[in-house]
Structures are given as C-alpha cells and as structure tokens.
Motif scaffolding. Structure first.
Motif, PDB file in Angstrom:
ATOM      1  N   ASN A  41     -19.181  -6.693  -2.685  1.00 37.59           N
ATOM      2  CA  ASN A  41     -19.412  -5.753  -3.778  1.00 37.59           C
ATOM      3  C   ASN A  41     -18.297  -5.751  -4.834  1.00 37.59           C
ATOM      4  O   ASN A  41     -18.365  -4.997  -5.798  1.00 37.59           O
ATOM      5  CB  ASN A  41     -19.611  -4.337  -3.226  1.00 37.59           C
ATOM      6  CG  ASN A  41     -18.419  -3.838  -2.448  1.00 37.59           C
ATOM      7  OD1 ASN A  41     -17.318  -4.358  -2.556  1.00 37.59           O
ATOM      8  ND2 ASN A  41     -18.634  -2.801  -1.653  1.00 37.59           N
ATOM      9  N   MET A  59     -15.417  -4.515  -4.664  1.00 39.64           N
ATOM     10  CA  MET A  59     -14.514  -3.359  -4.573  1.00 39.64           C
ATOM     11  C   MET A  59     -13.202  -3.773  -3.919  1.00 39.64           C
ATOM     12  O   MET A  59     -13.175  -4.598  -3.002  1.00 39.64           O
ATOM     13  CB  MET A  59     -15.161  -2.241  -3.749  1.00 39.64           C
ATOM     14  CG  MET A  59     -16.428  -1.674  -4.367  1.00 39.64           C
ATOM     15  SD  MET A  59     -16.136  -0.730  -5.857  1.00 39.64           S
ATOM     16  CE  MET A  59     -15.371   0.715  -5.187  1.00 39.64           C
ATOM     17  N   VAL A  60     -12.111  -3.176  -4.395  1.00 36.03           N
ATOM     18  CA  VAL A  60     -10.801  -3.454  -3.822  1.00 36.03           C
ATOM     19  C   VAL A  60     -10.760  -2.906  -2.405  1.00 36.03           C
ATOM     20  O   VAL A  60     -11.076  -1.740  -2.168  1.00 36.03           O
ATOM     21  CB  VAL A  60      -9.684  -2.829  -4.687  1.00 36.03           C
ATOM     22  CG1 VAL A  60      -8.332  -2.977  -4.012  1.00 36.03           C
ATOM     23  CG2 VAL A  60      -9.670  -3.460  -6.073  1.00 36.03           C
ATOM     24  N   GLU A  61     -10.380  -3.768  -1.475  1.00 36.08           N
ATOM     25  CA  GLU A  61     -10.281  -3.365  -0.066  1.00 36.08           C
ATOM     26  C   GLU A  61      -8.837  -3.194   0.388  1.00 36.08           C
ATOM     27  O   GLU A  61      -8.552  -2.415   1.289  1.00 36.08           O
ATOM     28  CB  GLU A  61     -10.948  -4.403   0.828  1.00 36.08           C
ATOM     29  CG  GLU A  61     -12.438  -4.483   0.652  1.00 36.08           C
ATOM     30  CD  GLU A  61     -13.109  -5.442   1.614  1.00 36.08           C
ATOM     31  OE1 GLU A  61     -14.253  -5.143   2.003  1.00 36.08           O
ATOM     32  OE2 GLU A  61     -12.501  -6.470   1.974  1.00 36.08           O
ATOM     33  N   LYS A  62      -7.924  -3.938  -0.239  1.00 30.38           N
ATOM     34  CA  LYS A  62      -6.528  -3.901   0.180  1.00 30.38           C
ATOM     35  C   LYS A  62      -5.653  -4.313  -0.996  1.00 30.38           C
ATOM     36  O   LYS A  62      -6.021  -5.171  -1.787  1.00 30.38           O
ATOM     37  CB  LYS A  62      -6.305  -4.861   1.348  1.00 30.38           C
ATOM     38  CG  LYS A  62      -4.910  -4.863   1.901  1.00 30.38           C
ATOM     39  CD  LYS A  62      -4.775  -5.870   3.040  1.00 30.38           C
ATOM     40  CE  LYS A  62      -3.332  -5.900   3.512  1.00 30.38           C
ATOM     41  NZ  LYS A  62      -3.024  -7.144   4.196  1.00 30.38           N
ATOM     42  N   HIS A  93      -6.939  -7.612  -2.985  1.00 35.73           N
ATOM     43  CA  HIS A  93      -7.946  -8.227  -2.119  1.00 35.73           C
ATOM     44  C   HIS A  93      -9.252  -7.449  -2.286  1.00 35.73           C
ATOM     45  O   HIS A  93      -9.311  -6.263  -1.974  1.00 35.73           O
ATOM     46  CB  HIS A  93      -7.499  -8.201  -0.652  1.00 35.73           C
ATOM     47  CG  HIS A  93      -6.159  -8.843  -0.438  1.00 35.73           C
ATOM     48  ND1 HIS A  93      -6.017 -10.193  -0.239  1.00 35.73           N
ATOM     49  CD2 HIS A  93      -4.911  -8.312  -0.416  1.00 35.73           C
ATOM     50  CE1 HIS A  93      -4.732 -10.481  -0.083  1.00 35.73           C
ATOM     51  NE2 HIS A  93      -4.036  -9.345  -0.192  1.00 35.73           N
ATOM     52  N   SER A  94     -10.261  -8.129  -2.802  1.00 42.04           N
ATOM     53  CA  SER A  94     -11.548  -7.484  -3.072  1.00 42.04           C
ATOM     54  C   SER A  94     -12.618  -7.985  -2.120  1.00 42.04           C
ATOM     55  O   SER A  94     -12.563  -9.127  -1.651  1.00 42.04           O
ATOM     56  CB  SER A  94     -11.985  -7.761  -4.513  1.00 42.04           C
ATOM     57  OG  SER A  94     -11.025  -7.256  -5.415  1.00 42.04           O
ATOM     58  N   SER A  95     -13.607  -7.156  -1.883  1.00 42.15           N
ATOM     59  CA  SER A  95     -14.737  -7.517  -1.039  1.00 42.15           C
ATOM     60  C   SER A  95     -15.610  -8.544  -1.764  1.00 42.15           C
ATOM     61  O   SER A  95     -15.995  -8.320  -2.917  1.00 42.15           O
ATOM     62  CB  SER A  95     -15.571  -6.275  -0.721  1.00 42.15           C
ATOM     63  OG  SER A  95     -16.823  -6.647  -0.180  1.00 42.15           O
ATOM     64  N   GLU A 102      -4.545   7.634  -1.877  1.00 40.82           N
ATOM     65  CA  GLU A 102      -4.688   7.993  -0.465  1.00 40.82           C
ATOM     66  C   GLU A 102      -5.369   9.345  -0.284  1.00 40.82           C
ATOM     67  O   GLU A 102      -6.011   9.593   0.734  1.00 40.82           O
ATOM     68  CB  GLU A 102      -3.308   8.008   0.206  1.00 40.82           C
ATOM     69  CG  GLU A 102      -2.691   6.632   0.294  1.00 40.82           C
ATOM     70  CD  GLU A 102      -1.237   6.633   0.743  1.00 40.82           C
ATOM     71  OE1 GLU A 102      -0.784   5.569   1.182  1.00 40.82           O
ATOM     72  OE2 GLU A 102      -0.555   7.677   0.643  1.00 40.82           O
TER      73      GLU A 102
END
Length: 127
Positions: A77, A79-82, A72-74, A115
């Motif tokens: 931008n 960028m990977v969010e999840k 899941h990307s924003s 992480e």
C-alpha cells in the motif's frame, strides 16, 4: 499555534506561520518538496536538533556527524512501515557519548507525536 495554508498557483500549497512560509509543490513542476517529503524530513531534522543540542551542551564538535534517515514502505500500500535513523559519527567521537546521542535523538517531538498521534477534526466555514 495557527497556520494559514494557501494556494499560490499551480500545484503549490504553502503554509504560513509566524514570519515563515513553507512552500510545497507536486510533480511535474516540483518547485518545492512535496508535503509528504517535507513531513518525512521533519523527523530527521527534529532528531538532528536534539543531537546538535547534545553536542553543543558538551562542547563536542559536530563536524562529520550526520543522520541518515531510511524510509521503509509497504510494497502493498506504500505506507511507511519503519523509519531508521542512523547517526554517523567520526572515529574520534567519544565512545562514552554514543548511547546518549541515540537517546537524545529519540527525544524528538515529531517522533513522539507519531508514537501518540493527535486527533484530527476537519470542518468548513463560510467567510
């Protein structure tokens, strides 16, 4: 661990370590995965190693088990969010092991490094 990164031609960028070579490429040729796709695939395959090991230690069959990884990307931008990892098991997979299967996938070293990411230092050296 040391890796040698070289440029064999076109948009190819390869990594060499031990006896292995990992090839990457960019469109339009795309003779190999992009570096980012390879990075993302390392998350699911790492989780898969732990799931496989869990099953092998208990003599559980792995036929029909697979991991679906969803990125899941924003939209703002890119960028990977999840990242979702869904471990699919056949109906006959023992219910009592499903939670432990999740726990084993969460032990993935790639996930743990994301992480708590490492520091990066980029330098040049004349050779």
């Amino acid at each position: 661990m040391e890796m040698i990164i070289d440029f064999p031609g076109g948009s190819r960028v390869d990594a060499h370590f031990g006896q292995h070579t990992v090839a990457t490429d960019q469109p339009p040729v795309a003779s190999a995965p992009t570096p980012f796709a390879l990075f993302l695939s390392s998350i699911g395959t790492c989780a898969g190693i732990y799931v496989l090991g869990f099953c092998q230690q208990r003599n559980l069959p792995t036929d029909g088990i697979r991991i679906i990884q969803r990125i899941h990307s924003s939209p703002m931008n890119g960028m990977v969010e999840k990242i979702d990892l869904e471990i699919q098991v056949p109906a006959e997979f023992p219910e009592k092991y499903r939670g432990s299967l999740i726990h084993s996938a969460e032990l993935c070293a790639v996930k743990k490094h994301l992480e708590k990411p490492p520091k990066f230092e980029v330098t040049t050296k004349v050779v």
